[in-house]
Design an enzyme around this catalytic site. Structure first.
Site, PDB file in Angstrom:
ATOM      1  N   HIS A  33      -1.009  -1.507  -3.039  1.00  0.00           N
ATOM      2  CA  HIS A  33      -0.174  -2.287  -2.890  1.00  0.00           C
ATOM      3  C   HIS A  33      -0.935  -3.157  -4.655  1.00  0.00           C
ATOM      4  CE1 HIS A  33       1.437  -1.318   0.322  1.00  0.00           C
ATOM      5  NE2 HIS A  33       3.024  -1.534  -0.611  1.00  0.00           N
ATOM      6  N   ARG A  89      10.481  -6.179  -1.091  1.00  0.00           N
ATOM      7  CA  ARG A  89       9.121  -5.761  -0.456  1.00  0.00           C
ATOM      8  C   ARG A  89       9.091  -7.331  -0.073  1.00  0.00           C
ATOM      9  NH1 ARG A  89       7.019  -1.950  -4.237  1.00  0.00           N
ATOM     10  NH2 ARG A  89       6.157   0.230  -3.193  1.00  0.00           N
ATOM     11  N   ARG A 133      13.810  -4.990   3.340  1.00  0.00           N
ATOM     12  CA  ARG A 133      12.967  -4.065   3.420  1.00  0.00           C
ATOM     13  C   ARG A 133      12.342  -5.059   4.779  1.00  0.00           C
ATOM     14  NH1 ARG A 133       8.103  -0.333   1.916  1.00  0.00           N
ATOM     15  NH2 ARG A 133       6.900  -2.755   1.492  1.00  0.00           N
ATOM     16  N   GLU A 193       8.143   7.623   5.701  1.00  0.00           N
ATOM     17  CA  GLU A 193       7.138   7.510   5.011  1.00  0.00           C
ATOM     18  C   GLU A 193       5.712   8.212   5.356  1.00  0.00           C
ATOM     19  OE1 GLU A 193       6.449   3.712   3.254  1.00  0.00           O
ATOM     20  OE2 GLU A 193       7.664   2.993   5.298  1.00  0.00           O
ATOM     21  N   ASN A 252       4.736   6.681  -1.449  1.00  0.00           N
ATOM     22  CA  ASN A 252       4.051   6.816  -1.767  1.00  0.00           C
ATOM     23  C   ASN A 252       2.846   7.432  -0.469  1.00  0.00           C
ATOM     24  OD1 ASN A 252       4.229   5.356  -4.444  1.00  0.00           O
ATOM     25  ND2 ASN A 252       5.130   3.520  -3.480  1.00  0.00           N
ATOM     26  N   ASP A 253       3.425   6.252   0.494  1.00  0.00           N
ATOM     27  CA  ASP A 253       2.282   6.347   2.024  1.00  0.00           C
ATOM     28  C   ASP A 253       3.392   7.633   2.320  1.00  0.00           C
ATOM     29  OD1 ASP A 253       1.425   3.956   2.595  1.00  0.00           O
ATOM     30  OD2 ASP A 253       3.452   3.278   3.303  1.00  0.00           O
ATOM     31  N   ARG A 285      -4.408   4.997  -0.342  1.00  0.00           N
ATOM     32  CA  ARG A 285      -3.609   5.097  -1.715  1.00  0.00           C
ATOM     33  C   ARG A 285      -4.746   4.381  -2.497  1.00  0.00           C
ATOM     34  NH1 ARG A 285       1.704   2.856   0.020  1.00  0.00           N
ATOM     35  NH2 ARG A 285       2.606   2.284  -2.214  1.00  0.00           N
ATOM     36  N   CYS A 332      12.143   5.169  -3.385  1.00  0.00           N
ATOM     37  CA  CYS A 332      11.659   4.524  -3.658  1.00  0.00           C
ATOM     38  C   CYS A 332       9.754   4.015  -4.018  1.00  0.00           C
ATOM     39  CB  CYS A 332      11.886   2.725  -2.196  1.00  0.00           C
ATOM     40  SG  CYS A 332      11.611   2.832  -0.959  1.00  0.00           S
TER      41      CYS A 332
HETATM   42  C1  PEP Z   1       6.224   4.121  -0.291  1.00  0.00           C
HETATM   43  O1  PEP Z   1       5.578   4.224   0.567  1.00  0.00           O
HETATM   44  O2  PEP Z   1       6.475   4.406  -0.605  1.00  0.00           O
HETATM   45  C2  PEP Z   1       7.122   2.586  -0.428  1.00  0.00           C
HETATM   46  C3  PEP Z   1       7.836   2.267  -1.282  1.00  0.00           C
HETATM   47  O3  PEP Z   1       6.684   1.486   0.198  1.00  0.00           O
HETATM   48  P1  PEP Z   1       5.311   0.615   0.198  1.00  0.00           P
HETATM   49  O4  PEP Z   1       4.709   1.000  -1.578  1.00  0.00           O
HETATM   50  O5  PEP Z   1       5.662  -1.115  -0.206  1.00  0.00           O
HETATM   51  O6  PEP Z   1       4.168   1.060   1.483  1.00  0.00           O
HETATM   52 MG    MG Z   2       5.545   2.153   2.196  1.00  0.00          MG
END
Ligand code: PEP
Ligand code: MG
Length: 595
Positions: A209, A316, A352, A454, A477-478, A488, A525
């Site tokens: 993040h 977020r 979210r 995710e 991402n997750d 990550r 996303c």
């Molecule tokens: C993700 O996990 O891809 C996502 C968009 O949420 P975040 O990056 O805030 O965990």
């Molecule tokens: Mg996520």
């Protein structure tokens, strides 16, 4: 705790040094280093009014309490470790706790606040320096080890005190480059992008993040540059090259010139892309794609407006809970959400609910639980919200209040079961009833409630989740992190984080098809959605709604306008037959080169 620059007399002609890291956010910046030596926090000394001395002592006592809680939690974790290492750590933490109970360090700091009328962190530092001088004079290995323990405790106390709410952290000079051992998402939330030119850190991965926040703020960033803090002094000239993941310290005039030239070229191409702002995102063969913005902080709203985003695909909401020790009230949350939702007028905004846990801290929510309980596999996202229903209710009330006037959707993070969706929806319905009873106007029907896909289990159970929810948003991402078991935010495994891994792509495809079967909207996303290199693949897989950092919208739009969507879906079919991520990347590049 002493700034490194004190120890390092600056040479007349410092040598150019290059550090290699991960290009976490594109862009190039040249500026003066504002180094936050993680271990050596720069403590500012200031005088405390006579009437405020008691409060200052209380502030110190509060920090001691927090430090005790942190150490106890570390000790709990150590107890769970196998073998003698864990046992030794337990003893070490016992020693730390004893030091916090009643020691020369804490007593001396308290006395120093009262006698010298100085701030708590300066008092701790002075006391530590006095003790260190005495210990060092003894030249004994055992004593030296004790001094290290005291240093650890003092460092922790100072860290807590300088980060205390209501106390502004030291500000980098205008155009400065923030350099640190590690930058948390909460640190990023405090950076003013108008004031700071770039960030660089020794730790951190590309997809964490912190990296996402840097991209959102439009700040060039290089993370995971090992040893960076060993070769940099306060005020050194630094170049951050967020494209190549390179940091140049004390560059020669020729190097500066070279980078300034590249900076100017990049600015020119960004201006050319701006012309696409009012053009639709339609492929050559007429497929229209929705391009939405991801938002981390309210400061981004201006960039969202200029990007031509067709809405906010992911807000977020964590930023509201960061850098504070209390939970924002319903009024406060409503006011902040209005700032974001208001400028979007009738365009959709997907809010979210809190995704705290994992690498995203929020002291107020985590204060009564063990740090480990909110790990990436612990009470993260919807799990933490359902464990704190009052906080979720407050958040729902604020979201419902702004949804009265605007086009709002609600998104739940880290969902794994339909039961979680049902419980959240039940709380939402109850709060909607309560608000109506209080005479507030709400939309009818209530805002749609969607889930983030995710977690691999959620993707594989997408059919049943689709029945429980109104829309899907794929968090690639997750999804990548949990599918490949790759943290990550960890620079050591950054090379293994690959959303093109066939396992991840299959989960994305499976989820997309489940949403299409259930006739619910689906978007993506995660960071892959904002990378023009992968646009054709996503469109080819049937994803027509992409949400990304506002700054990337023009790039992705250009790719869509140059692309043939039918050809992209044919290429996606071929790609989905592959078993090797490297081959998949090559096939994508070949396809992109045709355009
Ligand atoms: C993700 O996990 O891809 C996502 C968009 O949420 P975040 O990056 O805030 O965990
Ligand atoms: Mg996520």
């Amino acid at each position: 705790m002493t700034p490194k620059s004190d120890k390092r007399p600056s040479q007349k002609k410092p040598k150019e040094r290059v550090y290699k890291g991960l290009g976490a956010a594109h862009g190039i910046a040249v500026g003066k280093a504002f180094v936050r030596f993680g271990d050596r926090i720069e403590v500012q000394t200031y005088n405390v009014a006579k009437t405020k001395v008691t409060a200052e002592v209380k502030r110190l006592d509060g920090a001691v309490k927090v430090a005790r809680r942190q150490i106890r939690s570390l000790q709990e974790r150590a107890r769970g470790m196998p073998g003698s290492a864990g046992e030794e750590l337990v003893y070490l933490f016992d020693a730390y706790l004893a030091m916090l109970d009643d020691s020369r360090l804490v007593r001396g700091a308290r006395e120093s606040i009262e006698k010298n009328r100085i701030n708590a962190e300066a008092a701790v530092e002075r006391e530590f320096t006095t003790l260190a001088k005495r210990f060092e004079a003894m030249e004994d290995a055992y004593i030296a080890a004790r001094l290290d323990d005291i240093r650890e405790v003092a460092k922790r106390l100072i860290g807590i005190l300088v980060r205390a709410p209501g106390k502004a952290p030291p500000k980098p000079p205008k155009g400065g480059i923030v350099v640190a051992e590690q930058l948390s998402p909460a640190d990023m939330a405090q950076i003013d992008p108008e004031n700071v030119a770039a960030v660089a850190a020794a730790l951190g991965g590309n997809e964490g993040h912190t990296a996402i926040m840097a991209r959102a703020l439009g700040l060039p960033a290089v993370l995971g540059a090992a040893d960076l803090l060993d070769g940099i002094n306060q005020g050194d000239t630094v170049i951050v090259d967020g494209y190549a993941g390179r940091i140049v310290v004390n560059p020669t005039p020729e190097t500066v010139k070279k980078y300034e030239k590249r900076q100017a070229e990049k600015r020119r191409s960004a201006r050319a892309l701006e012309r696409l702002r009012n053009q639709p995102a339609v492929s050559r063969d007429g497929t229209e794609i929705q391009l939405m913005a991801n938002v981390e902080l309210p400061v981004e709203m201006e960039a969202v407006q200029v990007s031509g985003a067709q809405g906010v695909g992911l807000l977020r909401s964590e930023f509201m809970f960061m850098n504070r020790d209390d939970i924002p009230s319903e009024e406060e949350q409503t006011a902040i959400l209005e700032q974001i939702v208001g400028p979007m007028k009738s365009l959709p905004v997907t809010i979210r609910t809190l995704d705290i846990g994992g690498e995203k801290p929020a002291p107020a929510l985590l204060s009564n639980i063990d740090e480990a309980a909110a790990s990436a596999l612990g009470l993260r996202g919807i799990r933490l919200s359902l464990a704190n229903p009052d906080t979720l209710r407050t958040q729902f009330r604020a979201i419902l209040r702004v949804s009265a006037k605007r086009n709002v959707r609600i998104l739940l993070p880290m969902v794994t079961t339909p039961g979680e969706v049902k419980r959240a929806k039940a709380l939402l319905a109850e709060e909607a009833d309560n608000l109506k009873k209080e005479g507030r106007k709400l939309p009818d029907p209530l805002p749609p409630v969607g889930v983030m896909i995710e977690v691999p289990g959620a993707a594989l159970a997408a059919d049943s989740l689709a029945r429980a929810s109104d829309f899907f948003a794929i968090g690639s991402n997750d999804l990548t992190m949990y599918t490949l078991a790759v943290d990550r935010a960890n620079e050591h495994v950054a090379h293994l984080f690959n959303t093109l891994h066939p396992a991840v792509l299959r989960l994305i495809q499976f989820t997309t098809q489940a949403a299409l079967r259930a006739r619910i909207p689906i978007s993506i996303c995660g960071e892959i959605a904002g990378d023009p290199r992968y646009t054709a693949l996503l469109v080819g897989l049937g994803l027509n709604d992409l949400s990304m950092t506002a700054g990337n919208i023009p790039l992705v739009k250009k790719r869509i306008r140059d692309m043939d969507a039918l050809a992209a879906s044919q290429r996606a079919l071929q790609i989905m037959e592959q078993s090797d991520a490297g081959r998949i990347a090559m096939m994508i590049d070949d396809f992109n080169a045709l355009a």
